[in-house]
Enzyme design. Structure first.
Site, PDB file in Angstrom:
ATOM      1  N   HIS A 141       0.834  -1.202   0.000  1.00 25.66           N
ATOM      2  CA  HIS A 141       0.000   0.000   0.000  1.00 25.66           C
ATOM      3  C   HIS A 141       0.868   1.251   0.000  1.00 25.66           C
ATOM      4  O   HIS A 141       1.510   1.587   0.996  1.00 25.66           O
ATOM      5  CB  HIS A 141      -0.917  -0.029   1.243  1.00 25.66           C
ATOM      6  CG  HIS A 141      -1.920   1.058   1.264  1.00 25.66           C
ATOM      7  ND1 HIS A 141      -2.139   1.865   2.350  1.00 25.66           N
ATOM      8  CD2 HIS A 141      -2.789   1.483   0.310  1.00 25.66           C
ATOM      9  CE1 HIS A 141      -3.091   2.736   2.074  1.00 25.66           C
ATOM     10  NE2 HIS A 141      -3.497   2.532   0.847  1.00 25.66           N
ATOM     11  N   ASN A 192      -4.779   4.300   7.242  1.00 28.78           N
ATOM     12  CA  ASN A 192      -6.163   4.702   6.959  1.00 28.78           C
ATOM     13  C   ASN A 192      -7.102   4.417   8.131  1.00 28.78           C
ATOM     14  O   ASN A 192      -8.137   5.072   8.268  1.00 28.78           O
ATOM     15  CB  ASN A 192      -6.689   4.023   5.691  1.00 28.78           C
ATOM     16  CG  ASN A 192      -6.214   4.738   4.442  1.00 28.78           C
ATOM     17  OD1 ASN A 192      -5.917   5.927   4.482  1.00 28.78           O
ATOM     18  ND2 ASN A 192      -6.132   4.027   3.335  1.00 28.78           N
TER      19      ASN A 192
HETATM   20  P1  NAD Z   1      -7.930   6.123 -10.022  1.00 26.50           P
HETATM   21  O1  NAD Z   1      -9.398   6.187 -10.199  1.00 26.50           O
HETATM   22  O2  NAD Z   1      -7.130   7.385 -10.149  1.00 26.50           O
HETATM   23  O3  NAD Z   1      -7.285   5.066 -11.057  1.00 26.50           O
HETATM   24  C1  NAD Z   1      -7.769   3.770 -11.224  1.00 26.50           C
HETATM   25  C2  NAD Z   1      -7.331   3.311 -12.613  1.00 26.50           C
HETATM   26  O4  NAD Z   1      -7.598   1.916 -12.740  1.00 26.50           O
HETATM   27  C3  NAD Z   1      -8.084   4.022 -13.748  1.00 26.50           C
HETATM   28  O5  NAD Z   1      -7.156   4.635 -14.611  1.00 26.50           O
HETATM   29  C4  NAD Z   1      -8.830   2.879 -14.443  1.00 26.50           C
HETATM   30  O6  NAD Z   1      -8.945   3.041 -15.846  1.00 26.50           O
HETATM   31  C5  NAD Z   1      -7.950   1.684 -14.095  1.00 26.50           C
HETATM   32  N1  NAD Z   1      -8.619   0.392 -14.209  1.00 26.50           N
HETATM   33  C6  NAD Z   1      -9.897   0.066 -13.896  1.00 26.50           C
HETATM   34  N2  NAD Z   1     -10.127  -1.224 -14.166  1.00 26.50           N
HETATM   35  C7  NAD Z   1      -8.969  -1.735 -14.664  1.00 26.50           C
HETATM   36  C8  NAD Z   1      -8.577  -3.024 -15.145  1.00 26.50           C
HETATM   37  N3  NAD Z   1      -9.424  -4.043 -15.171  1.00 26.50           N
HETATM   38  N4  NAD Z   1      -7.310  -3.178 -15.595  1.00 26.50           N
HETATM   39  C9  NAD Z   1      -6.422  -2.158 -15.576  1.00 26.50           C
HETATM   40  N5  NAD Z   1      -6.745  -0.906 -15.142  1.00 26.50           N
HETATM   41  C10 NAD Z   1      -7.997  -0.714 -14.691  1.00 26.50           C
HETATM   42  O7  NAD Z   1      -7.686   5.445  -8.589  1.00 26.50           O
HETATM   43  P2  NAD Z   1      -6.384   5.526  -7.660  1.00 26.50           P
HETATM   44  O8  NAD Z   1      -6.544   6.641  -6.697  1.00 26.50           O
HETATM   45  O9  NAD Z   1      -5.170   5.435  -8.515  1.00 26.50           O
HETATM   46  O10 NAD Z   1      -6.564   4.185  -6.815  1.00 26.50           O
HETATM   47  C11 NAD Z   1      -6.101   2.940  -7.305  1.00 26.50           C
HETATM   48  C12 NAD Z   1      -5.897   1.996  -6.135  1.00 26.50           C
HETATM   49  O11 NAD Z   1      -4.944   2.576  -5.217  1.00 26.50           O
HETATM   50  C13 NAD Z   1      -7.170   1.744  -5.312  1.00 26.50           C
HETATM   51  O12 NAD Z   1      -7.138   0.423  -4.861  1.00 26.50           O
HETATM   52  C14 NAD Z   1      -7.012   2.718  -4.140  1.00 26.50           C
HETATM   53  O13 NAD Z   1      -7.713   2.317  -2.988  1.00 26.50           O
HETATM   54  C15 NAD Z   1      -5.520   2.645  -3.919  1.00 26.50           C
HETATM   55  N6  NAD Z   1      -4.929   3.791  -3.222  1.00 26.50           N
HETATM   56  C16 NAD Z   1      -5.341   5.072  -3.511  1.00 26.50           C
HETATM   57  C17 NAD Z   1      -4.749   6.143  -2.839  1.00 26.50           C
HETATM   58  C18 NAD Z   1      -5.128   7.573  -3.156  1.00 26.50           C
HETATM   59  O14 NAD Z   1      -4.701   8.489  -2.446  1.00 26.50           O
HETATM   60  N7  NAD Z   1      -5.905   7.825  -4.203  1.00 26.50           N
HETATM   61  C19 NAD Z   1      -3.732   5.916  -1.899  1.00 26.50           C
HETATM   62  C20 NAD Z   1      -3.320   4.591  -1.648  1.00 26.50           C
HETATM   63  C21 NAD Z   1      -3.930   3.545  -2.316  1.00 26.50           C
END
Ligand code: NAD
Length: 285
Positions: A141, A192
C-alpha cells in the site's frame, strides 16, 4: 535476495502512474496495463506531466527522465504480463473488479511471480483466495503522490508465504527506496484506520455548517502543523476512492465513525471527485 527487473502495474490512474514512475526512475522495467487505449493515453499523459514536474523542480535531470521513459511500456493486454516477476495492482477500489482482474492476471503470470495489490481497504486474504497462488499475493500500500511519499504498508494475507513477504519488502525498500511498515490484513491497515475517521469528521463539519472547508483546512495546517488540511487531502485522494475506503471500513468494523457522510456520497454522485475531476471541496484549473 533476487532483484526484480521486470514489473507490471495494473491501472494508470493517480496511484498506478506514481508507482510506475517510481519503479522506472529506480531502474526497473515497467509494463503498465490499462483498460482501453483512451485510458492508456490519459495514464501516459499523467506520467509524462509528473516526470516533467520532477525535472522542473530539479528532482531529476532530462537524461534521467529519458531513461525512465525508455523503461516504460503500455498495453491493454493482460497476456503481455507473462514475463513479469512482480505485478502491482492499482486499479479502481472496487472489490468485484479487483477479484475479476486478479483472477485473470493469475492466469497470465509465470508460476513464481508475485501479485501485490495497492488496495486501501479490501481484505488481501479475499483477493489472494481468487487466485491459484494465495501464497504469492500480498498488499503493498503506497501513498499519494507515490514519487514523493516515502511510506509503504506491507500487508500479508493469512495465506502469504514468508518468502513472498521477504521478496516484496526487498523490492519496496531495497529497489524503490521506500520505508516499510508492517500492517495487519484488516480494512484500513494502520494509516487509513487512523486517517479516514478524521477525514470523514471534517466532511461532517462542512455538512453541518460548523465551519467552511477553507477554515477547517487552515485550522489543521496552522494549528496542528499538518502539511495539508483534511478537505484538501480528500480532494487529492479522490472522493470516490475515499468513499469506497470508508464503505469497506464501515462494513468491516460496523462503527458509525467509518460511515461515508451523505455530503461525500452526493459529491461523488455529482462527479465532484476532487483534484482529478477539477472540482471537489475546491476547484482546480
Ligand atoms: P484512479 O481512479 O485514479 O485510477 C484507477 C485506474 O484503474 C483508472 O485509470 C482505471 O482506468 C484503471 N482500471 C480500472 N479497471 C482496470 C482493469 N481491469 N485493468 C487495468 N486498469 C484498470 O484510482 P487511484 O486513486 O489510482 O486508486 C487505485 C488503487 O490505489 C485503489 O485500490 C485505491 O484504494 C488505492 N490507493 C489510492 C490512494 C489515493 O490516495 N488515491 C492511496 C493509496 C492507495
Amino acid at each position: 535476495m533476487n532483484t526484480v527487473s521486470r514489473t507490471g502495474v495494473l491501472g494508470c490512474g493517480l496511484m498506478g502512474s506514481g508507482i510506475a514512475e517510481t519503479a522506472a526512475r529506480r531502474g526497473v522495467d515497467v509494463l503498465v496495463v490499462e483498460i482501453s487505449p483512451t485510458a492508456v493515453d490519459n495514464g501516459r499523459r499523467r506520467l509524462l506531466a509528473s516526470l516533467q514536474r520532477g525535472v522542473d523542480r530539479g528532482k531529476l535531470t532530462d537524461s534521467e527522465r529519458e531513461q525512465a521513459l525508455e523503461r516504460l511500456t503500455f498495453t491493454t493486454e493482460l497476456g503481455d504480463l507473462a514475463d513479469r516477476e512482480l505485478v502491482i495492482e492499482a486499479a479502481t477500489e472496487d472489490p468485484g473488479l479487483k477479484r475479476a482482474l486478479l483472477r485473470d492476471v493469475d492466469k497470465a503470470l509465470g508460476a513464481d511471480a508475485i501479485i501485490a495489490s495497492n488496495t486501501s481497504s479490501i481484505p488481501l486474504t479475499d483477493l489472494a483466495g481468487v487466485t491459484g497462488r494465495p501464497d504469492r499475493v500480498i498488499g503493498l500500500h503506497f501513498f499519494n503522490p507515490v514519487p514523493v511519499q516515502p511510506l509503504v504498508e506491507i500487508v500479508p494475507a493469512l495465506t502469504t508465504s514468508a518468502d513472498t513477504v521477504d521478496r516484496t519488502r526487498a523490492f519496496a525498500v531495497g529497489q524503490l527506496g521506500k520505508t516499510a511498515i508492517h500492517a495487519p490484513d484488516q480494512a484500513g491497515f494502520v494509516v487509513n484506520g487512523l486517517l479516514v475517521p478524521y477525514l470523514l469528521a471534517a466532511v461532517r463539519m462542512v455538512q453541518a455548517g460548523t465551519a467552511s472547508a477553507e477554515d477547517i483546512d487552515r485550522g489543521m495546517e496552522l494549528g496542528c502543523a499538518h502539511p495539508m488540511g483534511p478537505l484538501r487531502l480528500l480532494d487529492l485522494i479522490g472522493l470516490d476512492t475515499a468513499e469506497a475506503i470508508a464503505r469497506s471500513l464501515h462494513e468491516e468494523h460496523g462503527e458509525p465513525r467509518y460511515a461515508p457522510p451523505p455530503l461525500l456520497r452526493r459529491m461523488v454522485a455529482a462527479g465532484h471527485l476532487g483534484r482529478k475531476a477539477g472540482r471537489g471541496f475546491y476547484t482546480y484549473t
